[in-house]
Design a protein around this motif. Structure first.
Motif, PDB file in Angstrom:
ATOM      1  N   HIS A   1      55.440  32.815  15.340  1.00  0.00           N
ATOM      2  CA  HIS A   1      55.723  31.929  14.230  1.00  0.00           C
ATOM      3  C   HIS A   1      54.745  31.820  13.228  1.00  0.00           C
ATOM      4  O   HIS A   1      53.745  31.908  13.378  1.00  0.00           O
ATOM      5  N   ARG A   2      55.342  31.954  11.914  1.00  0.00           N
ATOM      6  CA  ARG A   2      54.434  31.833  10.790  1.00  0.00           C
ATOM      7  C   ARG A   2      53.872  30.441  10.615  1.00  0.00           C
ATOM      8  O   ARG A   2      54.593  29.589   9.889  1.00  0.00           O
ATOM      9  N   LEU A   3      52.833  29.738  11.306  1.00  0.00           N
ATOM     10  CA  LEU A   3      52.400  28.370  11.476  1.00  0.00           C
ATOM     11  C   LEU A   3      51.100  28.401  10.833  1.00  0.00           C
ATOM     12  O   LEU A   3      50.128  29.212  11.066  1.00  0.00           O
ATOM     13  N   GLU A   4      50.751  27.045  10.329  1.00  0.00           N
ATOM     14  CA  GLU A   4      49.429  26.735   9.983  1.00  0.00           C
ATOM     15  C   GLU A   4      49.115  25.138  10.285  1.00  0.00           C
ATOM     16  O   GLU A   4      50.152  24.337  10.193  1.00  0.00           O
ATOM     17  N   LEU A   5      48.055  25.025  10.750  1.00  0.00           N
ATOM     18  CA  LEU A   5      47.754  23.634  10.733  1.00  0.00           C
ATOM     19  C   LEU A   5      47.171  22.887   9.548  1.00  0.00           C
ATOM     20  O   LEU A   5      46.794  23.517   8.552  1.00  0.00           O
ATOM     21  N   ALA A   6      47.788  21.643   9.364  1.00  0.00           N
ATOM     22  CA  ALA A   6      47.271  20.861   8.073  1.00  0.00           C
ATOM     23  C   ALA A   6      46.802  19.516   8.533  1.00  0.00           C
ATOM     24  O   ALA A   6      47.030  19.141   9.765  1.00  0.00           O
ATOM     25  N   ALA A   7      46.187  18.849   7.326  1.00  0.00           N
ATOM     26  CA  ALA A   7      45.860  17.376   7.788  1.00  0.00           C
ATOM     27  C   ALA A   7      45.075  17.100   9.022  1.00  0.00           C
ATOM     28  O   ALA A   7      45.230  16.389   9.878  1.00  0.00           O
ATOM     29  N   GLY A   8      43.995  17.833   9.072  1.00  0.00           N
ATOM     30  CA  GLY A   8      43.235  17.882  10.207  1.00  0.00           C
ATOM     31  C   GLY A   8      43.568  18.274  11.644  1.00  0.00           C
ATOM     32  O   GLY A   8      43.368  17.653  12.478  1.00  0.00           O
ATOM     33  N   GLY A   9      44.554  18.979  11.583  1.00  0.00           N
ATOM     34  CA  GLY A   9      45.454  19.215  12.852  1.00  0.00           C
ATOM     35  C   GLY A   9      46.536  18.535  13.466  1.00  0.00           C
ATOM     36  O   GLY A   9      47.101  18.543  14.401  1.00  0.00           O
TER      37      GLY A   9
ATOM     38  N   GLY B   1      64.665  31.787  -2.019  1.00  0.00           N
ATOM     39  CA  GLY B   1      64.243  30.547  -1.782  1.00  0.00           C
ATOM     40  C   GLY B   1      63.545  30.760  -0.277  1.00  0.00           C
ATOM     41  O   GLY B   1      63.947  31.157   0.651  1.00  0.00           O
ATOM     42  N   ARG B   2      62.529  29.819  -0.172  1.00  0.00           N
ATOM     43  CA  ARG B   2      61.721  29.670   0.857  1.00  0.00           C
ATOM     44  C   ARG B   2      61.516  28.117   1.411  1.00  0.00           C
ATOM     45  O   ARG B   2      61.760  27.196   0.303  1.00  0.00           O
ATOM     46  N   LYS B   3      61.430  28.035   2.658  1.00  0.00           N
ATOM     47  CA  LYS B   3      61.509  26.787   3.012  1.00  0.00           C
ATOM     48  C   LYS B   3      60.181  26.524   3.878  1.00  0.00           C
ATOM     49  O   LYS B   3      59.635  27.343   4.448  1.00  0.00           O
ATOM     50  N   GLN B   4      59.838  25.123   3.839  1.00  0.00           N
ATOM     51  CA  GLN B   4      58.529  24.798   4.821  1.00  0.00           C
ATOM     52  C   GLN B   4      59.143  23.754   5.572  1.00  0.00           C
ATOM     53  O   GLN B   4      59.649  22.600   5.370  1.00  0.00           O
ATOM     54  N   LEU B   5      58.887  23.793   7.138  1.00  0.00           N
ATOM     55  CA  LEU B   5      58.994  22.467   7.933  1.00  0.00           C
ATOM     56  C   LEU B   5      57.852  22.088   8.434  1.00  0.00           C
ATOM     57  O   LEU B   5      56.934  22.790   8.823  1.00  0.00           O
ATOM     58  N   THR B   6      57.582  20.772   8.025  1.00  0.00           N
ATOM     59  CA  THR B   6      56.325  20.221   8.367  1.00  0.00           C
ATOM     60  C   THR B   6      56.551  19.149   9.559  1.00  0.00           C
ATOM     61  O   THR B   6      57.340  18.281   9.468  1.00  0.00           O
ATOM     62  N   LEU B   7      55.800  19.437  10.640  1.00  0.00           N
ATOM     63  CA  LEU B   7      55.837  18.550  11.844  1.00  0.00           C
ATOM     64  C   LEU B   7      54.707  17.607  12.115  1.00  0.00           C
ATOM     65  O   LEU B   7      53.611  18.248  11.945  1.00  0.00           O
ATOM     66  N   HIS B   8      55.131  16.473  12.076  1.00  0.00           N
ATOM     67  CA  HIS B   8      53.964  15.247  12.137  1.00  0.00           C
ATOM     68  C   HIS B   8      53.706  15.366  13.734  1.00  0.00           C
ATOM     69  O   HIS B   8      54.367  14.838  14.303  1.00  0.00           O
ATOM     70  N   LEU B   9      52.548  15.777  14.203  1.00  0.00           N
ATOM     71  CA  LEU B   9      52.322  15.828  15.677  1.00  0.00           C
ATOM     72  C   LEU B   9      52.076  14.623  16.152  1.00  0.00           C
ATOM     73  O   LEU B   9      51.317  13.661  15.607  1.00  0.00           O
ATOM     74  N   ALA B  10      52.446  14.421  17.458  1.00  0.00           N
ATOM     75  CA  ALA B  10      51.786  13.075  18.037  1.00  0.00           C
ATOM     76  C   ALA B  10      50.531  13.074  18.474  1.00  0.00           C
ATOM     77  O   ALA B  10      50.122  12.159  18.701  1.00  0.00           O
ATOM     78  N   ALA B  11      49.987  14.111  18.695  1.00  0.00           N
ATOM     79  CA  ALA B  11      48.443  14.557  18.750  1.00  0.00           C
ATOM     80  C   ALA B  11      47.963  15.812  18.027  1.00  0.00           C
ATOM     81  O   ALA B  11      48.595  16.541  18.230  1.00  0.00           O
ATOM     82  N   PRO B  12      46.812  15.366  17.461  1.00  0.00           N
ATOM     83  CA  PRO B  12      46.357  16.587  16.688  1.00  0.00           C
ATOM     84  C   PRO B  12      45.907  17.929  17.582  1.00  0.00           C
ATOM     85  O   PRO B  12      45.551  17.797  18.851  1.00  0.00           O
TER      86      PRO B  12
END
Length: 308
Positions: free
Chosen positions: A248-256, A226-237
């Motif tokens: 870390h295996r990170l990707e930017l989403a939602a316009g940063g 199984g794989r998980k994704q943690l999505t962090l909603h940033l205070a500033a893009p």
């Protein structure tokens, strides 16, 4: 404890040249619910048919509760009940008559008390005198289970037991299967409903192109694959991921505005704390977070496609 069903190096090649099974070796534990998953044509029905004595293997052996299915056919077959996918019941017979007849096919003496218990357990007692043709599709499936249990087998094969039934009835059937396991019956289940296996099975087997590619405890399978994704909603893009987070295996989403971290469930205890420490060190704040985990269906699809 000795397995109740032991399959060794089982293969089947038909006269047409089609190889349906390739060197299958599998032990089924006494009292478990084992889910056998695989796409159409993977070999599930061929495997069941061999164990139940309907199809002859090309090579290999099968023992059911210590009885070789070839040398000691009658004793082996008496230990096995089969609920086929197709509804194959005499429409003009009553429920009581068809279940009682099935018991007689195995040379068992009449036992009205056992037949009554089976019908009551499957919520069929009030329909005992009804003709099969008058029953709903769900009730007919229950009759198939009753027929398979009429001779008191210790191993029960359920081939797509809830195919074509509605969600409510499917959940009722799950309850029936659990109750059968509690009564001491070992269940081998094939299903296209992955949530059915996820809900009920103790172990999962996946068959692909005639080969058994995986057998695993359900919870261990979910943990390992199984794989998980943690999505962090940033205070500033962010315009880009800082170099300090490259490990870390990170990707930017939602316009940063969101940072997505993908990880194996086995790495959760170390990966997430390390990520949060590195985020704090980089001065990156977040206002919210949520996680998502892959389902058994996601794992199954990746296995049969050969991407794992």
């Amino acid at each position: 404890m000795q397995p109740i069903l032991s399959i060794r190096h089982l293969s089947k090649t038909y006269a047409s040249g089609l190889t349906a099974l390739k060197d299958i070796t599998l032990d089924i534990r006494r009292g478990e619910i084992f889910a056998l998953l695989g796409p159409n044509g993977a070999g599930k029905t061929t495997l069941i048919s061999i164990v139940c004595g309907i199809v002859n293997p090309s090579s290999g052996t099968v023992t059911a509760d210590g009885h070789d299915i070839a040398r000691d056919y009658r004793a082996a077959r008496a230990d096995i009940g089969l609920v086929p996918q197709e509804l194959t019941t005499d429409a003009f017979e009553t429920v009581w008559a068809t279940v009682s007849f099935s018991r007689g096919l195995f040379g068992k003496r009449p036992n009205p008390a056992h037949i009554e218990k089976v019908l009551r357990d499957l919520s069929l007692w009030e329909k005992k005198d009804a003709k099969i043709m008058t029953l709903s599709g769900g009730m007919k499936r229950r009759v198939l289970i009753a027929k398979a249990l009429s001779h008191e087998p210790r191993i029960l094969f359920l081939d797509e037991p809830t195919a074509g039934v509605d969600v409510e009835l499917r959940r009722d059937m799950w309850g029936v299967v659990r109750a059968l396991r509690e009564s001491g019956v070992t269940i081998i289940l094939t299903t296209h409903y992955i949530e059915e296996a996820e809900e009920m099975a103790d172990r999962i087997g996946v068959i692909r192109k005639g080969e058994l590619i995986l057998v695993e405890e359900k919870h261990e399978l979910m943990r390992k694959l199984g794989r998980k994704q943690l999505t962090l909603h940033l205070a500033a893009p962010l315009a880009a991921i800082p170099p300090g987070l490259a490990a870390h295996r990170l990707e930017l989403a939602a316009g940063g505005a969101e940072l997505v971290y993908s990880y194996d469930t086995s790495a959760a205890e170390t990966g997430i704390p390390a990520l949060l420490q590195d985020l704090a060190a980089a001065g990156i704040a977040f206002r919210d977070l949520h996680t998502e985990q892959s389902s058994l269906e996601d794992i199954f699809v990746s296995l049969v496609r050969g991407t794992r």
